[in-house]
Write a protein that holds these residues in place. Structure first.
Motif, PDB file in Angstrom:
ATOM      1  N   GLY B  30       0.857  -1.185   0.000  1.00  0.00           N
ATOM      2  CA  GLY B  30       0.000   0.000   0.000  1.00  0.00           C
ATOM      3  C   GLY B  30       0.890   1.231   0.000  1.00  0.00           C
ATOM      4  N   SER B  31       0.647   2.100   0.967  1.00  0.00           N
ATOM      5  CA  SER B  31       1.462   3.328   1.010  1.00  0.00           C
ATOM      6  C   SER B  31       2.678   3.156   1.937  1.00  0.00           C
ATOM      7  N   ASN B  32       2.801   1.955   2.557  1.00  0.00           N
ATOM      8  CA  ASN B  32       3.891   1.711   3.495  1.00  0.00           C
ATOM      9  C   ASN B  32       5.142   1.211   2.759  1.00  0.00           C
ATOM     10  N   LYS B  33       6.133   2.112   2.664  1.00  0.00           N
ATOM     11  CA  LYS B  33       7.380   1.724   1.981  1.00  0.00           C
ATOM     12  C   LYS B  33       8.220   0.920   2.966  1.00  0.00           C
ATOM     13  N   VAL B  34       8.271  -0.387   2.788  1.00  0.00           N
ATOM     14  CA  VAL B  34       8.974  -1.252   3.751  1.00  0.00           C
ATOM     15  C   VAL B  34      10.480  -1.229   3.486  1.00  0.00           C
ATOM     16  N   LEU B  35      10.858  -1.474   2.258  1.00  0.00           N
ATOM     17  CA  LEU B  35      12.270  -1.349   1.879  1.00  0.00           C
ATOM     18  C   LEU B  35      12.351  -0.233   0.844  1.00  0.00           C
ATOM     19  N   ASN B  36      13.258   0.680   1.086  1.00  0.00           N
ATOM     20  CA  ASN B  36      13.280   1.885   0.256  1.00  0.00           C
ATOM     21  C   ASN B  36      14.720   2.190  -0.169  1.00  0.00           C
ATOM     22  N   GLY B  37      15.204   1.337  -1.079  1.00  0.00           N
ATOM     23  CA  GLY B  37      16.585   1.519  -1.543  1.00  0.00           C
ATOM     24  C   GLY B  37      17.593   0.784  -0.678  1.00  0.00           C
ATOM     25  N   PHE B  38      17.234  -0.432  -0.250  1.00  0.00           N
ATOM     26  CA  PHE B  38      18.114  -1.213   0.637  1.00  0.00           C
ATOM     27  C   PHE B  38      19.217  -1.900  -0.169  1.00  0.00           C
ATOM     28  N   THR B  39      20.434  -1.787   0.315  1.00  0.00           N
ATOM     29  CA  THR B  39      21.588  -2.381  -0.365  1.00  0.00           C
ATOM     30  C   THR B  39      22.409  -3.180   0.645  1.00  0.00           C
ATOM     31  N   LEU B  40      22.833  -4.388   0.230  1.00  0.00           N
ATOM     32  CA  LEU B  40      23.585  -5.257   1.160  1.00  0.00           C
ATOM     33  C   LEU B  40      24.386  -6.296   0.367  1.00  0.00           C
ATOM     34  N   GLN B  41      25.564  -6.611   0.842  1.00  0.00           N
ATOM     35  CA  GLN B  41      26.330  -7.712   0.250  1.00  0.00           C
ATOM     36  C   GLN B  41      26.657  -8.749   1.330  1.00  0.00           C
ATOM     37  N   LEU B  42      26.537 -10.020   0.944  1.00  0.00           N
ATOM     38  CA  LEU B  42      26.953 -11.100   1.839  1.00  0.00           C
ATOM     39  C   LEU B  42      28.118 -11.824   1.184  1.00  0.00           C
ATOM     40  N   ARG B  43      29.223 -11.957   1.921  1.00  0.00           N
ATOM     41  CA  ARG B  43      30.398 -12.637   1.360  1.00  0.00           C
ATOM     42  C   ARG B  43      30.408 -14.110   1.768  1.00  0.00           C
ATOM     43  N   ARG B  44      31.177 -14.907   1.003  1.00  0.00           N
ATOM     44  CA  ARG B  44      31.238 -16.341   1.293  1.00  0.00           C
ATOM     45  C   ARG B  44      31.787 -16.579   2.698  1.00  0.00           C
ATOM     46  N   ASP B  45      31.150 -17.471   3.421  1.00  0.00           N
ATOM     47  CA  ASP B  45      31.496 -17.860   4.803  1.00  0.00           C
ATOM     48  C   ASP B  45      31.188 -16.784   5.846  1.00  0.00           C
ATOM     49  N   GLU B  46      30.569 -15.714   5.384  1.00  0.00           N
ATOM     50  CA  GLU B  46      30.266 -14.624   6.326  1.00  0.00           C
ATOM     51  C   GLU B  46      28.901 -14.870   6.978  1.00  0.00           C
ATOM     52  N   CYS B  47      28.780 -14.429   8.219  1.00  0.00           N
ATOM     53  CA  CYS B  47      27.472 -14.433   8.872  1.00  0.00           C
ATOM     54  C   CYS B  47      27.094 -12.976   9.128  1.00  0.00           C
ATOM     55  N   LYS B  48      26.110 -12.528   8.373  1.00  0.00           N
ATOM     56  CA  LYS B  48      25.722 -11.110   8.500  1.00  0.00           C
ATOM     57  C   LYS B  48      24.369 -11.020   9.195  1.00  0.00           C
ATOM     58  N   VAL B  49      24.306 -10.219  10.222  1.00  0.00           N
ATOM     59  CA  VAL B  49      23.041 -10.017  10.935  1.00  0.00           C
ATOM     60  C   VAL B  49      22.396  -8.736  10.438  1.00  0.00           C
ATOM     61  N   VAL B  50      21.108  -8.816  10.127  1.00  0.00           N
ATOM     62  CA  VAL B  50      20.363  -7.596   9.806  1.00  0.00           C
ATOM     63  C   VAL B  50      19.549  -7.239  11.046  1.00  0.00           C
ATOM     64  N   LEU B  51      19.874  -6.090  11.581  1.00  0.00           N
ATOM     65  CA  LEU B  51      19.294  -5.636  12.849  1.00  0.00           C
ATOM     66  C   LEU B  51      18.257  -4.561  12.551  1.00  0.00           C
ATOM     67  N   GLY B  52      17.134  -4.670  13.182  1.00  0.00           N
ATOM     68  CA  GLY B  52      16.118  -3.631  12.961  1.00  0.00           C
ATOM     69  C   GLY B  52      14.971  -3.827  13.921  1.00  0.00           C
ATOM     70  N   ARG B  53      14.178  -2.783  14.065  1.00  0.00           N
ATOM     71  CA  ARG B  53      13.042  -2.875  14.989  1.00  0.00           C
ATOM     72  C   ARG B  53      11.946  -3.737  14.374  1.00  0.00           C
ATOM     73  N   SER B  54      10.999  -4.183  15.208  1.00  0.00           N
ATOM     74  CA  SER B  54       9.879  -4.989  14.696  1.00  0.00           C
ATOM     75  C   SER B  54       9.127  -4.174  13.645  1.00  0.00           C
ATOM     76  N   GLY B  55       8.794  -4.834  12.562  1.00  0.00           N
ATOM     77  CA  GLY B  55       8.037  -4.165  11.505  1.00  0.00           C
ATOM     78  C   GLY B  55       8.889  -3.297  10.602  1.00  0.00           C
ATOM     79  N   SER B  56      10.221  -3.417  10.746  1.00  0.00           N
ATOM     80  CA  SER B  56      11.083  -2.567   9.912  1.00  0.00           C
ATOM     81  C   SER B  56      11.345  -3.176   8.536  1.00  0.00           C
ATOM     82  N   GLY B  57      10.887  -4.408   8.320  1.00  0.00           N
ATOM     83  CA  GLY B  57      11.029  -5.019   6.992  1.00  0.00           C
ATOM     84  C   GLY B  57      12.131  -6.054   6.890  1.00  0.00           C
TER      85      GLY B  57
END
Lengths: 256, 257
Positions: B30-57
């Motif tokens: 609807g009018s709720n922009k959940v992700l708005n130009g999100f950019t991320l890279q995950l490298r081999r063998d890496e463990c990446k945590v995406v941190l965000g508040r509840s409902g942040s997408g």
């Protein structure tokens, strides 16, 4: 002119349900076919409904006979009791009552099962496991309800007629062979065929509405309960609407 | 306290090879922009945590990666293949390489633990004879210490056991990448720690690259090589646990209190 909100919601839901039904015809005839799941559902939906359908069918035949007898005695046509009861059972009471019981048992169970699978992400888990969840869950269940309800109705009709035979014998003494002869004298192919055909549509409606409500369940346990409940209400209503259409069609075709 | 932190901290051993590349992802409900130009890279063998508040997408993000949701714009490449350009069959093949641990475990209620674990193998058409399939099931369950539950129904398991079985099911196809959706939510602190340690063990054993969605800071500290902070649909900041801990911005600081 702005449409009232409730009408807008109704039209949106009707559109969604139509699209959901259209998808069934696109997916059902394209491989991969989920035979094992289809057979499992036939067993669950058909075989496991037998005791309930059998008991209600028996009571239906017995009660209908006992209720009709006094009126027929008043008019002096008591001998017509087997013919009238069997005609009523085969043409109308059997298919509609059995379909309503089926909607209560199977429609609600499909709505609740798919609803809880939806809210606990099991449907998403299926999709990431290389499975088309619509095909696996919806097509198999709708095909099973469409195929199983006519079989259950035929069995229920037979048990109802036996119930009617016992009902007749509460206050009279009729042999089984005489009773059966009277029943088959009045029954025609045009009585049985339209009644059986409409049960395919009843079965399809029960399965499709149950799946639609479950598949589109909103988050949370309340949503699951709501899905199960509306699945029964809507499919029961749809059975009556389809019955109304069926009687018009058979009338036009001169089968009444 | 210093000693405890030392046991938590992992040494980053990941390579420079990018396995997941997300660029300018945009998705709205609807009018709720959940992700708005999100950019991320995950490298081999890496463990990446995406941190965000509840409902942040956060969950929306990993559902886009696995192809359960389609973003309006942006690109997602997994092992140099464009996920968004794939048809259904190609996506199914790609999903063999990506394991997904659901927040609610998503174990099939009507199946035993064995059938739950066999399901992805059968459905992805892995040609294994019965003995090999059984071997894989038992190996996956042994990894999470639950061989004895093989013939149990999910309803008979505790919350922590369900999470372990779900993790075993995620591992059954031996994926290169694992996406964890809030792996410790709803668990008690002891079980949460056990699950976090198990994630580390399995990461070491199978050399997987993973994206973990979480706001459980104990889990984050235990498993993360790097952390990306998702705020207002964008990657607000990225760094190691210690780097982000030093930052003063309110959007980051709120997680490290």
């Amino acid at each position: 002119m702005e449409l009232p909100r409730s009408l807008k919601m109704f039209l949106l839901e009707a559109g969604d349900l139509s699209a959901f039904t259209g998808r069934f015809f696109r997916e059902a005839f394209r491989p991969r076919y989920e035979w094992a799941e289809f057979i499992r559902q036939c067993f669950r939906i058909g075989y496991k409904s037998l005791p309930l359908i059998g008991i209600t069918g028996f009571i239906m035949g017995l009660v209908l006979t006992m209720q009709l007898r006094p009126s027929l005695v008043d008019y002096g046509v008591e001998a017509q009791l087997p013919a009238m009861v069997s005609l009523a059972i085969i043409r109308e009471v059997g298919p509609v009552i059995t379909a309503l019981i089926f909607a209560g048992k199977i429609g609600s169970s499909i709505g609740a099962e798919l609803g809880s699978m939806k809210v606990t992400e099991q449907i998403d888990a299926m999709e990431v496991s290389g499975t088309n969840p619509y095909k696996y869950l919806v097509v198999t269940r709708v095909a099973a309800t469409t195929l199983m309800l006519p079989i259950l109705v035929l069995l229920s009709d037979a048990i109802s007629i036996y119930g009617a035979y016992l009902g007749v014998n509460i206050k009279a003494n009729t042999s089984w062979s005489l009773f059966v002869r009277q029943v088959f004298e009045i029954l025609d192919f045009s009585d049985v065929l339209p009644a059986v055909i409409k049960t395919f549509f009843f079965g399809f409606a029960v399965g499709m509405i149950g799946c639609y409500k479950g598949y589109n369940s909103k988050k949370g346990t309340e949503g699951v309960g709501h899905s199960a409940n509306t699945a029964v209400v809507l499919s029961s209503l749809m059975i009556f609407i389809l019955d109304l259409i069926a009687v018009q069609v058979t009338d036009i075709l001169g089968l009444n | 306290m210093q000693e405890q932190q030392q046991t938590y901290r992992k040494k980053a051993k990941y390579t420079d090879e990018v396995v997941i590349d997300i660029r300018d992802l945009y998705i709205a409900f609807g009018s709720n922009k959940v992700l708005n130009g999100f950019t991320l890279q995950l490298r081999r063998d890496e463990c990446k945590v995406v941190l965000g508040r509840s409902g942040s997408g956060k969950s929306v993000l990993i559902k886009c990666i696995i192809g359960l949701l389609k973003p309006k714009s942006g690109s997602i490449t997994v092992c140099s293949q464009d996920i968004l350009a794939m048809n259904h069959d190609e996506l199914d093949k790609m999903r063999i390489q990506i394991g997904f641990l659901f927040q609610s475990n998503a174990l099939y209620d009507s199946m035993t633990v064995r059938e739950n674990l066999e399901f992805p193998m059968r459905r992805h058409g892995l040609e294994l004879d019965e003995k090999d399939a059984e071997g894989r099931v038992l190996e996956a369950l042994a990894n999470v210490g639950l061989e004895h539950t093989v013939d149990m129904m999910p309803a008979e398991l505790s919350g922590g056991m369900k999470k372990r079985v779900a993790l075993a099911r995620t591992l059954i196809l031996k994926p290169d990448i694992i996406l964890y959706d809030e792996p410790t939510t709803g668990l008690d602190p002891v079980t949460s720690r056990e699950i976090s340690d198990l994630m580390n063990e399995l990461h070491e054993k199978y050399k997987t690259s993973s994206i973990v969605i979480s706001h459980d800071m104990n889990c984050v500290r235990t498993v993360a090589d790097r952390i990306a902070v998702l705020h207002e649909g964008k990657c607000f900041a990225e760094g190691s646990y210690e780097e982000l801990q030093q930052r003063t911005e309110k959007e980051i600081k709120q997680f490290f209190v």
